[in-house]
Scaffold this motif. Structure first.
Motif, short mmCIF file in Angstrom:
data_model
loop_
_atom_site.label_atom_id
_atom_site.label_comp_id
_atom_site.label_asym_id
_atom_site.label_seq_id
_atom_site.Cartn_x
_atom_site.Cartn_y
_atom_site.Cartn_z
N LYS A 91 0.85 -1.19 0.00
CA LYS A 91 0.00 0.00 0.00
C LYS A 91 0.89 1.24 0.00
CE LYS A 91 -3.70 -2.53 0.57
NZ LYS A 91 -3.37 -3.72 -0.18
N PRO A 92 0.49 2.29 -0.70
CA PRO A 92 1.27 3.54 -0.65
C PRO A 92 1.41 4.03 0.78
CG PRO A 92 -0.38 3.65 -2.39
CD PRO A 92 -0.66 2.41 -1.58
N THR A 93 2.57 4.59 1.08
CA THR A 93 2.83 5.12 2.41
C THR A 93 2.59 6.63 2.48
OG1 THR A 93 5.16 5.44 1.86
CG2 THR A 93 4.55 3.36 2.90
N GLY A 94 2.37 7.23 1.35
CA GLY A 94 2.16 8.67 1.29
C GLY A 94 2.29 9.13 -0.16
N ASP A 95 2.67 10.37 -0.35
CA ASP A 95 2.89 10.87 -1.70
C ASP A 95 4.09 11.80 -1.71
OD1 ASP A 95 1.80 13.08 -0.47
OD2 ASP A 95 0.22 13.38 -1.90
N GLU A 96 4.59 12.04 -2.91
CA GLU A 96 5.74 12.93 -3.09
C GLU A 96 5.49 13.84 -4.27
OE1 GLU A 96 9.65 11.24 -3.08
OE2 GLU A 96 8.93 9.44 -2.06
N ARG A 97 6.11 15.01 -4.24
CA ARG A 97 6.02 15.94 -5.37
C ARG A 97 7.16 15.61 -6.33
NH1 ARG A 97 3.08 19.92 -6.52
NH2 ARG A 97 2.25 20.13 -4.43
N LEU A 98 6.81 15.32 -7.58
CA LEU A 98 7.79 14.99 -8.60
C LEU A 98 7.90 16.14 -9.60
CD1 LEU A 98 6.78 11.29 -9.32
CD2 LEU A 98 8.52 12.15 -7.75
N PRO A 99 9.09 16.67 -9.79
CA PRO A 99 9.26 17.77 -10.75
C PRO A 99 9.39 17.24 -12.18
CG PRO A 99 11.34 17.31 -9.69
CD PRO A 99 10.33 16.39 -9.06
N PHE A 100 9.08 18.09 -13.15
CA PHE A 100 9.31 17.74 -14.55
C PHE A 100 9.68 18.98 -15.34
CE2 PHE A 100 4.78 18.75 -14.51
CZ PHE A 100 4.64 19.53 -15.63
N LEU A 101 10.27 18.73 -16.49
CA LEU A 101 10.61 19.77 -17.46
C LEU A 101 10.04 19.31 -18.79
CD1 LEU A 101 12.20 22.20 -18.64
CD2 LEU A 101 14.14 20.66 -18.84
#
Length: 74
Positions: free
Chosen positions: A29-39
């Motif tokens: 199960k997911p433990t949380g979330d993260e912000r993923l950067p992109f270009l």
């Protein structure tokens, strides 16, 4: 160039590992979330019919994040 980010689920625990889960279960199960950067690199000119093709590029752990700009020109 367009810079942005999005939130994505994360399965990493505090010790930066993913919990071992038997294959008969639904998986970890997911433990949380993260912000993923992109270009996003957008070509100049008129888009072809159907729009520009999309490429998802990962530079790898031993390379530079600036490599995307070299690859985009090709």
């Amino acid at each position: 160039l367009a810079f942005g980010s999005f939130r994505a689920p994360s399965w990493l625990g505090e010790d930066v590992t993913i919990e071992q889960t038997p294959t008969r279960d639904d998986g970890p199960k997911p433990t949380g979330d993260e912000r993923l950067p992109f270009l996003a690199v957008l070509p100049q000119g008129t888009p072809p019919p159907g729009g520009w093709p999309v490429v998802v590029y990962g530079h790898g752990f031993t390379r530079s994040t600036a490599d995307v700009l070299l690859a985009a020109s090709a």
